[in-house]
Motif scaffolding. Structure first.
Motif, short mmCIF file in Angstrom:
data_model
loop_
_atom_site.label_atom_id
_atom_site.label_comp_id
_atom_site.label_asym_id
_atom_site.label_seq_id
_atom_site.Cartn_x
_atom_site.Cartn_y
_atom_site.Cartn_z
N GLY A 66 0.79 -1.22 0.00
CA GLY A 66 0.00 0.00 0.00
C GLY A 66 0.82 1.27 0.00
O GLY A 66 0.46 2.25 -0.66
N SER A 67 1.95 1.27 0.71
CA SER A 67 2.78 2.46 0.76
C SER A 67 3.32 2.83 -0.62
O SER A 67 3.35 4.00 -1.00
CB SER A 67 3.95 2.25 1.73
N VAL A 68 3.74 1.82 -1.36
CA VAL A 68 4.26 2.05 -2.72
C VAL A 68 3.15 2.53 -3.64
O VAL A 68 3.31 3.51 -4.39
CB VAL A 68 4.91 0.76 -3.27
N MET A 69 2.01 1.84 -3.61
CA MET A 69 0.92 2.21 -4.51
C MET A 69 0.38 3.60 -4.20
O MET A 69 0.11 4.40 -5.11
CB MET A 69 -0.19 1.16 -4.44
N ASP A 70 0.25 3.92 -2.92
CA ASP A 70 -0.25 5.25 -2.54
C ASP A 70 0.74 6.35 -2.94
O ASP A 70 0.34 7.42 -3.38
CB ASP A 70 -0.52 5.31 -1.04
N THR A 71 2.03 6.06 -2.80
CA THR A 71 3.05 7.05 -3.20
C THR A 71 2.98 7.30 -4.70
O THR A 71 3.08 8.44 -5.16
CB THR A 71 4.45 6.56 -2.79
N ALA A 72 2.81 6.24 -5.47
CA ALA A 72 2.71 6.39 -6.92
C ALA A 72 1.47 7.19 -7.31
O ALA A 72 1.52 8.02 -8.24
CB ALA A 72 2.69 5.02 -7.59
N LYS A 73 0.36 6.97 -6.62
CA LYS A 73 -0.85 7.75 -6.89
C LYS A 73 -0.61 9.24 -6.65
O LYS A 73 -1.02 10.09 -7.45
CB LYS A 73 -2.00 7.26 -6.01
N ALA A 74 0.03 9.55 -5.52
CA ALA A 74 0.30 10.95 -5.20
C ALA A 74 1.24 11.58 -6.22
O ALA A 74 1.04 12.73 -6.65
CB ALA A 74 0.88 11.06 -3.79
N ALA A 75 2.27 10.83 -6.61
CA ALA A 75 3.22 11.35 -7.61
C ALA A 75 2.52 11.63 -8.93
O ALA A 75 2.78 12.64 -9.60
CB ALA A 75 4.36 10.35 -7.80
N ASN A 76 1.62 10.74 -9.32
CA ASN A 76 0.86 10.91 -10.55
C ASN A 76 -0.02 12.16 -10.45
O ASN A 76 -0.04 13.01 -11.35
CB ASN A 76 0.00 9.66 -10.79
N LEU A 77 -0.74 12.28 -9.33
CA LEU A 77 -1.66 13.40 -9.15
C LEU A 77 -0.95 14.75 -9.22
O LEU A 77 -1.35 15.64 -10.00
CB LEU A 77 -2.37 13.26 -7.79
N TYR A 78 0.09 14.92 -8.43
CA TYR A 78 0.71 16.24 -8.32
C TYR A 78 1.61 16.58 -9.50
O TYR A 78 1.76 17.75 -9.84
CB TYR A 78 1.47 16.35 -7.00
N SER A 79 2.17 15.56 -10.15
CA SER A 79 2.97 15.86 -11.34
C SER A 79 2.08 16.31 -12.49
O SER A 79 2.53 17.01 -13.40
CB SER A 79 3.79 14.62 -11.76
N CYS A 80 0.79 15.95 -12.42
CA CYS A 80 -0.17 16.39 -13.43
C CYS A 80 -0.88 17.69 -13.03
O CYS A 80 -1.69 18.22 -13.78
CB CYS A 80 -1.21 15.31 -13.69
#
Length: 472
Positions: free
Chosen positions: A145-159
């Motif tokens: 979950g930590s990895v998947m949640d981090t990837a979601k946040a990175a996707n959101l804010y980089s966009c």
């Protein structure tokens, strides 16, 4: 006897409504009725919420499906993929399979492995910086979950480079703004059987200024595809399997007993504002109950034998089912109370987790209060609490509705005892002196606490923490 029971219910409703008049809690409580289940979701008058949405990722389950990830990205026409994992997983066979598939299909990639167990706003910002430095056209998360949640946040804010970090964080800690820009495709390869993050639009992290967890919840964050490969969960250490399993159990119980979607509050002025956590609904109910059935059959087996691929694979599926359930219905008090339990940890650590700092694993922080919570919430929807206990293996033949909370609490304690869960908050380093801070850390968690089927006061919350100091 029936008249007495109905009188007790009406008194509980009156007391609950007097203690909190906010839209999330001043309900008509039609769910107290013993009439047909569909009455729970009947349309209410006025501006009350009247609809719910089902949003989930595409998922693919099967032994060895990880080898298809390169083909999936090629089918998406991806040229450069940001791969998120952690330092431990980077050394395990799962990452070798991923890299081999990417290479075989001509996918260029860049790996980010600086992910913390139980991410903080600081660790998320580092990942966001990585994602923003290159022109990735897709993201891939390999881990828990930590990895998947981090990837979601990175996707959101980089966009959304123009937005501040708190813009998307849930109210009242952040602004809870809607997501307006399209995000990049995200594929998740979960390596634990617990969070269900491969199906949800939710990011959970430790917010250090508050010393408690909070989150970001929006359907736009949900992954494009989850590759659920049971080959990976056989490597989970026993404690990881235990705590992850209790995360599944609490996801299912909380989403099934959450306030009904049409009693959550007012309907939004625009569908874009309808929250990811909508309250229990007929579709989420199906997934939550399926997860509970699987837990009853396979949880203990999966913990006791890591080579039991059938049991571990079944719990992997249960995690997905519970993820779809709570990803659309939401969770409530056990999760809300867990956030300060994790955030205020002093010295506790657990074997199986490679962390350099004190850590209360998420599933442990959630289940530790569950027996007390479900005894508290049961009077407001006793039928559901009793049914959940039966799904977990309790004999509820001839059981009375007024005993539903006690019976479900006993069911949870049985699983906790058999899997070696520490005996309450005292075993995690807390005492009664910590309760005021634990309460303060829970109160802002409106995203989840307002989905509790029973309203609560600060004093009642204090009592729940006190009752959770010891479990057995």
């Amino acid at each position: 006897m029936a008249a007495t029971r109905e009188t007790v219910k009406r008194l509980l409703v009156a007391l609950s409504e007097q203690s909190c008049q906010c839209p999330a809690h001043s309900h008509s409580f039609s769910r107290l009725s013993t009439s047909r289940p569909e009455s729970r979701y009947s349309k209410l008058a006025g501006n009350q919420e009247y609809a719910f949405e089902l949003a989930t990722s595409t998922v693919r389950y099967g032994h060895g499906v990880t080898q298809e990830v390169g083909l999936d990205l090629a089918n998406m026409k991806s040229k450069l993929v940001g791969v998120f994992t952690d330092e431990n997983l980077q050394k395990l066979p799962v990452m070798s399979k991923v890299i081999n598939s990417l290479t075989a299909n001509g996918i260029n990639y860049s790996i980010y492995s600086g992910i913390e167990i139980e991410p903080t706003e600081e660790s998320l910002k580092k990942a966001i910086s990585f994602a923003s430095q290159k022109t990735f056209d897709a993201f891939l998360a390999v881990g828990g979950g930590s990895v998947m949640d981090t990837a979601k946040a990175a996707n959101l804010y980089s966009c959304h480079p123009e937005n501040d970090f708190l813009d998307f964080v849930n109210v009242p800690i952040g602004k809870g703004l809607p997501v307006v820009n399209p995000l990049k495709p995200l594929i998740c390869v979960p390596t634990t059987a617990g969070t269900g993050s491969e199906t949800t639009g939710v990011v959970i992290f430790d917010y250090k200024p508050l010393k408690a967890k909070t989150g970001i919840g929006n359907r736009a964050l949900r992954p494009t595809l989850g590759l659920i490969d049971p080959e990976h969960v056989t490597t989970m250490p026993k404690n990881v399997a235990v705590f992850s399993g209790f995360d599944v159990l609490c996801h299912a119980l909380e989403s099934y007993t959450a306030v009904p979607f049409n009693e959550r509050g007012e309907a939004p002025s625009n569908p874009i504002f309808r929250p990811a956590y909508q309250g229990s609904n007929p579709i989420s109910d199906i997934w939550s109950k399926e997860a509970l059935k699987t837990i009853q059959q396979y949880f203990l087996r999966s913990v006791n034998d890591s080579d039991d691929i059938e049991a571990r694979g079944a719990m992997h599926l249960a995690s997905m089912c519970a993820g779809i359930g709570f990803g659309n219905a939401g969770v409530h008090l056990p999760h809300g109370m867990s956030y300060p339990i994790s955030g205020l940890v002093k010295a506790y650590t657990s074997s199986g987790y490679k962390s350099t700092k004190p850590l209360v694993p998420h599933g442990l922080s959630v289940v530790i209060s569950a027996p007390a919570v479900f005894e508290f919430t049961a009077p407001l929807c006793p039928e559901r609490h009793l049914e959940a206990a039966a799904l977990l293996g309790m004999d509820t033949t001839n059981s009375k509705l007024e005993d539903a909370g006690r019976i479900l609490a006993e069911a949870i304690r049985n699983y906790m005892y058999k899997t070696g869960i520490p005996n309450g908050l005292t075993a995690l380093g807390y005492s009664s002196e910590d309760i005021p801070n634990l309460v303060r850390g829970t109160l802002p968690q409106h995203r989840v606490t307002k989905l509790s089927p029973r309203a609560f006061t600060e004093d009642q919350l204090s009592i729940l923490f006190e009752k959770s100091m010891t479990v057995y």
